[in-house]
Design an enzyme around this catalytic site. Sequence first.
Site, PDB file in Angstrom:
ATOM      1  N   SER A  40       0.808  -1.225   0.000  1.00 58.19           N
ATOM      2  CA  SER A  40       0.000   0.000   0.000  1.00 58.19           C
ATOM      3  C   SER A  40       0.840   1.274   0.000  1.00 58.19           C
ATOM      4  CB  SER A  40      -0.906   0.029   1.231  1.00 58.19           C
ATOM      5  OG  SER A  40      -1.814  -1.035   1.201  1.00 58.19           O
ATOM      6  N   CYS A 129     -12.704  -5.435  20.186  1.00 58.97           N
ATOM      7  CA  CYS A 129     -13.922  -4.630  20.020  1.00 58.97           C
ATOM      8  C   CYS A 129     -15.109  -5.202  20.775  1.00 58.97           C
ATOM      9  CB  CYS A 129     -14.265  -4.473  18.542  1.00 58.97           C
ATOM     10  SG  CYS A 129     -14.208  -5.977  17.585  1.00 58.97           S
ATOM     11  N   GLY A 160     -16.176  -6.597  12.004  1.00 57.97           N
ATOM     12  CA  GLY A 160     -15.184  -7.061  12.967  1.00 57.97           C
ATOM     13  C   GLY A 160     -14.155  -7.973  12.320  1.00 57.97           C
ATOM     14  N   ARG A 252     -21.875 -14.260  15.247  1.00 56.85           N
ATOM     15  CA  ARG A 252     -21.791 -13.292  14.144  1.00 56.85           C
ATOM     16  C   ARG A 252     -23.173 -13.152  13.518  1.00 56.85           C
ATOM     17  NH1 ARG A 252     -17.314 -10.288  13.655  1.00 56.85           N
ATOM     18  NH2 ARG A 252     -15.993 -12.128  13.653  1.00 56.85           N
ATOM     19  N   HIS A 259     -21.324  -3.829  17.135  1.00 53.99           N
ATOM     20  CA  HIS A 259     -21.528  -5.043  17.922  1.00 53.99           C
ATOM     21  C   HIS A 259     -22.592  -4.782  18.992  1.00 53.99           C
ATOM     22  CE1 HIS A 259     -18.225  -6.803  15.908  1.00 53.99           C
ATOM     23  NE2 HIS A 259     -17.318  -6.866  16.864  1.00 53.99           N
TER      24      HIS A 259
HETATM   25  C1  2RA Z   1     -14.447  -9.519  15.498  1.00 53.47           C
HETATM   26  N1  2RA Z   1     -13.737  -8.754  17.657  1.00 53.47           N
HETATM   27  O1  2RA Z   1     -15.521  -8.932  15.646  1.00 53.47           O
HETATM   28  C2  2RA Z   1     -13.329  -9.242  16.378  1.00 53.47           C
HETATM   29  C3  2RA Z   1     -12.300  -8.408  15.733  1.00 53.47           C
HETATM   30  N2  2RA Z   1     -11.094  -8.459  16.485  1.00 53.47           N
HETATM   31  O2  2RA Z   1     -14.229 -10.332  14.633  1.00 53.47           O
END
Ligand code: 2RA
Length: 352
Positions: A40, A129, A160, A252, A259
């Site tokens: 980059s 996070c 994330g 997820r 989040h």
């Molecule tokens: C995620 N917390 O959401 C993780 C990123 N480090 O995948």
Amino acid sequence: SRPNLALVGATGAVGTVMREIVSSREDIWGEIRLVASARSAGKVLRVRDEDVVVRALTPEVFDGIDIVIFDVPDEVSAEWVPIAAARGPIVIDKSGTFRMEADVPLVVPEVNPLDARNRPRGVISTPNCTTLSMMAAMGALHAEYTLKELVVASYQAVSGAGVVGPARLYDEVEALAGDRSVGQASGDVRKALANKQLPDDSPFPAPIAFNVVPWAGSYKDGGWASEELKLRNESRKILGIPDLKVSATCVRVPVVTTHSLAVHARFEREITVADAHRVLEAAPTVVLMDDPANGVFPTPLEVVGNDPTYVGRIRQAIDFPNTLDLFVCGDNLRKGAALNAAEIAELVASEL
Ligand code: 2RA
């Protein structure tokens, strides 16, 4: 003179938000140097309304720099954070590499700012996070009511996983758009994605469109996902409660950014919903959105792009004494990553 800041990983998902955050907060910096992988280097990016040429990661790139923020994969931090720290600047690292080391503080400025002063290696870590999404709120409640146990379920956004996360969610949604038959028979979404020739290189172990996936991070002993153990270990360290009981399930969900966490929190003494409202209303970086009778509670779509931690659905657990259930949302790229690192950098800069 004003301190000079370097951002390593300037082109990634968090790096992009980081450039925006340092451009919009009070400008305390001299030079802001952008650093990324050799691939980059040479790119031109905007910071503080100026074009800045990205420099390659080399030992010399840290010369003249006072504070460096790293947001790069764990293995890159493992190699380069010590190199940067040895050249003088204080390093703020977002990776998981140093977070649990005893001589590296793990800092959330509104919870444990004083820990940032004790940094024998010149390195300060910033939490994952998922942990960060609840820390401002739980730290404020802990300060008055003393936390004993946390049981958490996360609803984690695809960003994330880095820029590849949203790319995959958008690709899947686009491939399935208009097909009103999918999601009704086992495996039909996988088949529909294969029929649309969507490459099989998803960052997620199952389709993420129209689905929830009970897995985030890497495999750890006992069947735990790394995200779940991070939530436990990091919460203990930040809150300064080595024996805090924590159990988490990380999931997820098809949300782009922000989040959410469902938190079941037991305290040492009785705490009412009104107590929690009072504490959280007084916490400067928390926004209380808790009026469910009128449909008021936080959702990721409302929270995304905002700095604070949003809390709602606060209830006194019926069958558990001294216990609250609540729902927290935090932008995983802002407070969850770039913003917390920027706040640590400002804290350190104010004491240089
Ligand atoms: C995620 N917390 O959401 C993780 C990123 N480090 O995948």
